[in-house]
Design a protein around this motif. Structure first.
Motif, PDB file in Angstrom:
ATOM      1  N   LEU A 382      38.946  44.825  42.156  1.00  0.00           N
ATOM      2  CA  LEU A 382      37.639  45.141  42.734  1.00  0.00           C
ATOM      3  C   LEU A 382      37.761  45.443  44.221  1.00  0.00           C
ATOM      4  O   LEU A 382      37.166  46.401  44.732  1.00  0.00           O
ATOM      5  CB  LEU A 382      36.658  43.986  42.514  1.00  0.00           C
ATOM      6  N   ASN A 383      38.506  44.599  44.921  1.00  0.00           N
ATOM      7  CA  ASN A 383      38.734  44.760  46.354  1.00  0.00           C
ATOM      8  C   ASN A 383      39.960  43.922  46.708  1.00  0.00           C
ATOM      9  O   ASN A 383      40.669  43.449  45.816  1.00  0.00           O
ATOM     10  CB  ASN A 383      37.499  44.344  47.167  1.00  0.00           C
ATOM     11  N   ARG A 384      40.202  43.700  47.992  1.00  0.00           N
ATOM     12  CA  ARG A 384      41.400  42.963  48.379  1.00  0.00           C
ATOM     13  C   ARG A 384      41.293  41.472  48.060  1.00  0.00           C
ATOM     14  O   ARG A 384      42.269  40.739  48.192  1.00  0.00           O
ATOM     15  CB  ARG A 384      41.697  43.163  49.866  1.00  0.00           C
ATOM     16  N   ARG A 385      40.135  41.002  47.629  1.00  0.00           N
ATOM     17  CA  ARG A 385      39.950  39.582  47.344  1.00  0.00           C
ATOM     18  C   ARG A 385      39.841  39.252  45.862  1.00  0.00           C
ATOM     19  O   ARG A 385      40.123  38.130  45.450  1.00  0.00           O
ATOM     20  CB  ARG A 385      38.696  39.053  48.054  1.00  0.00           C
ATOM     21  N   VAL A 386      39.410  40.211  45.038  1.00  0.00           N
ATOM     22  CA  VAL A 386      39.097  39.906  43.640  1.00  0.00           C
ATOM     23  C   VAL A 386      39.834  40.861  42.704  1.00  0.00           C
ATOM     24  O   VAL A 386      39.816  42.079  42.899  1.00  0.00           O
ATOM     25  CB  VAL A 386      37.577  39.982  43.366  1.00  0.00           C
ATOM     26  N   GLY A 387      40.476  40.299  41.681  1.00  0.00           N
ATOM     27  CA  GLY A 387      41.107  41.090  40.642  1.00  0.00           C
ATOM     28  C   GLY A 387      40.726  40.567  39.270  1.00  0.00           C
ATOM     29  O   GLY A 387      40.603  39.353  39.064  1.00  0.00           O
ATOM     30  N   LEU A 388      40.512  41.473  38.310  1.00  0.00           N
ATOM     31  CA  LEU A 388      40.158  41.112  36.936  1.00  0.00           C
ATOM     32  C   LEU A 388      41.258  41.603  36.002  1.00  0.00           C
ATOM     33  O   LEU A 388      41.801  42.696  36.188  1.00  0.00           O
ATOM     34  CB  LEU A 388      38.821  41.727  36.534  1.00  0.00           C
ATOM     35  N   PHE A 389      41.563  40.802  34.972  1.00  0.00           N
ATOM     36  CA  PHE A 389      42.659  41.119  34.064  1.00  0.00           C
ATOM     37  C   PHE A 389      42.257  40.795  32.630  1.00  0.00           C
ATOM     38  O   PHE A 389      41.577  39.803  32.371  1.00  0.00           O
ATOM     39  CB  PHE A 389      43.906  40.305  34.423  1.00  0.00           C
ATOM     40  N   LEU A 390      42.703  41.639  31.716  1.00  0.00           N
ATOM     41  CA  LEU A 390      42.501  41.390  30.294  1.00  0.00           C
ATOM     42  C   LEU A 390      43.836  41.645  29.597  1.00  0.00           C
ATOM     43  O   LEU A 390      44.399  42.737  29.694  1.00  0.00           O
ATOM     44  CB  LEU A 390      41.415  42.297  29.722  1.00  0.00           C
ATOM     45  N   THR A 391      44.344  40.622  28.883  1.00  0.00           N
ATOM     46  CA  THR A 391      45.664  40.709  28.259  1.00  0.00           C
ATOM     47  C   THR A 391      45.599  40.333  26.783  1.00  0.00           C
ATOM     48  O   THR A 391      44.945  39.353  26.415  1.00  0.00           O
ATOM     49  CB  THR A 391      46.669  39.763  28.957  1.00  0.00           C
ATOM     50  N   TYR A 392      46.282  41.124  25.968  1.00  0.00           N
ATOM     51  CA  TYR A 392      46.481  40.778  24.556  1.00  0.00           C
ATOM     52  C   TYR A 392      47.964  40.562  24.339  1.00  0.00           C
ATOM     53  O   TYR A 392      48.803  41.349  24.803  1.00  0.00           O
ATOM     54  CB  TYR A 392      45.980  41.887  23.637  1.00  0.00           C
ATOM     55  N   ASN A 393      48.319  39.488  23.613  1.00  0.00           N
ATOM     56  CA  ASN A 393      49.711  39.176  23.344  1.00  0.00           C
ATOM     57  C   ASN A 393      49.895  38.827  21.879  1.00  0.00           C
ATOM     58  O   ASN A 393      49.154  38.014  21.329  1.00  0.00           O
ATOM     59  CB  ASN A 393      50.174  38.010  24.222  1.00  0.00           C
ATOM     60  N   TYR A 394      50.897  39.442  21.263  1.00  0.00           N
ATOM     61  CA  TYR A 394      51.230  39.176  19.867  1.00  0.00           C
ATOM     62  C   TYR A 394      52.688  38.733  19.795  1.00  0.00           C
ATOM     63  O   TYR A 394      53.582  39.371  20.355  1.00  0.00           O
ATOM     64  CB  TYR A 394      51.043  40.427  19.009  1.00  0.00           C
ATOM     65  N   LEU A 395      52.937  37.620  19.121  1.00  0.00           N
ATOM     66  CA  LEU A 395      54.288  37.096  18.966  1.00  0.00           C
ATOM     67  C   LEU A 395      54.530  36.760  17.499  1.00  0.00           C
ATOM     68  O   LEU A 395      53.735  36.071  16.868  1.00  0.00           O
ATOM     69  CB  LEU A 395      54.479  35.842  19.825  1.00  0.00           C
ATOM     70  N   LYS A 396      55.655  37.246  16.973  1.00  0.00           N
ATOM     71  CA  LYS A 396      56.046  36.961  15.597  1.00  0.00           C
ATOM     72  C   LYS A 396      57.469  36.443  15.596  1.00  0.00           C
ATOM     73  O   LYS A 396      58.353  37.035  16.226  1.00  0.00           O
ATOM     74  CB  LYS A 396      55.958  38.226  14.741  1.00  0.00           C
ATOM     75  N   GLN A 397      57.691  35.327  14.905  1.00  0.00           N
ATOM     76  CA  GLN A 397      59.047  34.789  14.755  1.00  0.00           C
ATOM     77  C   GLN A 397      59.362  34.600  13.283  1.00  0.00           C
ATOM     78  O   GLN A 397      58.566  34.042  12.525  1.00  0.00           O
ATOM     79  CB  GLN A 397      59.192  33.444  15.477  1.00  0.00           C
TER      80      GLN A 397
END
Length: 421
Positions: A382-397
């Motif tokens: 958004l600016n030098r002070r605020v950041g937004l993140f969205l992450t998807y993670n899939y793990l298969k063993q």
């Protein structure tokens, strides 16, 4: 096999804690900055200015994660899902000196589960590092770090011979390193010494004893690089290690000595490709007579391709010897290959994705593990002070063999907000 993480903040370099500035290397034959990756590219309008304090700058930051995990115990059937909150305060301190450097870091991670309170944990890190500029092209760096960490349930080393532990396994990790570098025009020599001390916390029951994993790992080595041109260098490297386990129980004593000998090249040969490739021989010899030596080809490599200034494609691979917790096995050979892509959609909007495939082949027992991990992250600054993140993670063993471990699938969706000053 190294443990794979899915934290959204780790995918964004713009809000990463500041590191020590590099020593002046103008005219060096070993600079590899012809190309700048999406993650490395400066973004002055979105970088923290920090708080001045004499000859230092302070960089405070706090990150809040909200995660939904559909398999918090990493099991094949009867899965349990939960929502997880993480609050991660951090403070990085960096010197502003023209020569030499000094830095400090303190951070925490408070983890809370909405339903399964027995999974709640806290983590923290304290570290210091410094660099002494002896002369142009010559410097000495040193660092020390203390961490209280939690082993993820999805880790291949999580659990015990009796099965899943009643609560997450925590351990203290103390690390230190000393590195010296000297550059002689076309020749650069680097020597390093690293020490790691692992102290695992007891689970309160002999069935889930973790103290047998306590150990010290000492590694030492040297690397000599010769610049055949300003953008390409060939090198030879030699690294030795000594691993001492604290346990008095012979069945769990995996104390050993080993080494890795390698040859390789690092390069930044055009406006398209940059990389570092090494191949060699590795061997680990165990003190306990019942454990056979492990040896074979060692591989470490990474390549970056820059099809445009807005896109970076990476490929990496490794083949190493790792520590085992499986009964009857001294260790395993871990082979991994992965790919990643980072794209700058807008100056403040970044898209990233990565995929890794790994195979662990255990020695002296019938067990092979295969792991597939996919992650995708969208970053909005958004600016030098605020950041937004969205992450998807899939793990298969998938674990196979008479001594097989856990097989499972795990999906995580993480929304994060980072505040920095």
């Amino acid at each position: 096999m190294r443990i794979l993480t899915c934290s959204a903040i780790a995918a964004c370099m713009a809000l990463t804690a500041p590191q020590l500035a590099q020593a002046q290397d103008l005219g060096s034959n070993f600079k590899r900055d012809k190309n700048v990756s999406v993650r490395q590219r400066p973004r002055p309008d979105y970088e923290a200015t920090g708080q001045k304090a004499g000859g230092f700058t302070l960089y405070p930051r706090v990150t809040v994660d909200f995660e939904h995990n559909d398999n918090i115990y990493a099991v094949a059937t009867a899965k349990t899902d939960d929502n997880i909150w993480r609050v991660k305060p951090e403070l990085a301190v960096r010197s502003d000196w023209s020569r030499h450097a000094l830095g400090f870091f303190a951070g925490g991670n408070v983890i809370r589960y909405s339903d399964k309170g027995t999974e709640d944990t806290e983590e923290y890190t304290l570290s210091a590092n410094g660099r002494l500029d002896v002369a142009r092209g010559s410097n000495i760096t040193a660092s020390g770090q203390y961490q209280r960490l939690t082993e993820p349930r999805t880790s291949i080393t999580a659990g015990s011979p009796a099965g899943a532990t009643p609560k997450p396994v925590q351990y203290d990790l103390v690390t230190s390193s000393l590195v010296g570098t000297k550059e002689f025009n076309r020749l650069r020599v680097t020597a390093r010494l690293d020490d790691k001390d692992f102290n695992y916390k007891d689970q309160g029951s002999p069935l889930f004893n973790q103290n047998t994993r306590d150990r010290n790992e000492l590694s030492y080595g040297a690397k000599a690089e010769y610049a055949v041109s300003p953008d390409t260098a060939l090198y030879v490297s030699a690294t030795g290690n000594k691993k001492d386990y604290d346990t008095n129980l012979a069945a769990f004593d995996r104390s050993s000595d080993g080494y890795v000998l390698g040859v390789g090249a690092n390069f930044d040969v055009s406006e398209l490709v940059r990389g570092d490739l090494q191949v060699g021989y590795m061997k680990q010899s165990y003190d306990r007579a019942a454990f056979k030596d492990i040896d074979g080809v060692n591989v470490l490599g990474r390549l970056e391709w820059f099809p445009t200034q807005l896109t970076t494609v990476g490929v990496n691979g490794s083949r190493t010897i790792e520590e085992s917790v499986a009964p009857g096995s001294p260790g395993f050979v871990s082979s991994n290959i992965g790919a990643s892509i980072d794209h700058e959609l807008l100056r403040n909007v970044l898209l990233s994705a990565s995929y890794t495939h790994g195979k662990d082949e255990y020695e002296q027992i019938a067990r092979d593990d295969k792991r597939d991990n996919f992650a995708a992250t969208a970053t909005y600054l958004l600016n030098r002070r605020v950041g937004l993140f969205l992450t998807y993670n899939y793990l298969k063993q998938d674990s196979t063999g008479a001594a097989k471990g856990a097989s499972f699938k795990d999906n995580k969706l993480i929304a994060s907000v980072a505040l920095q000053f």
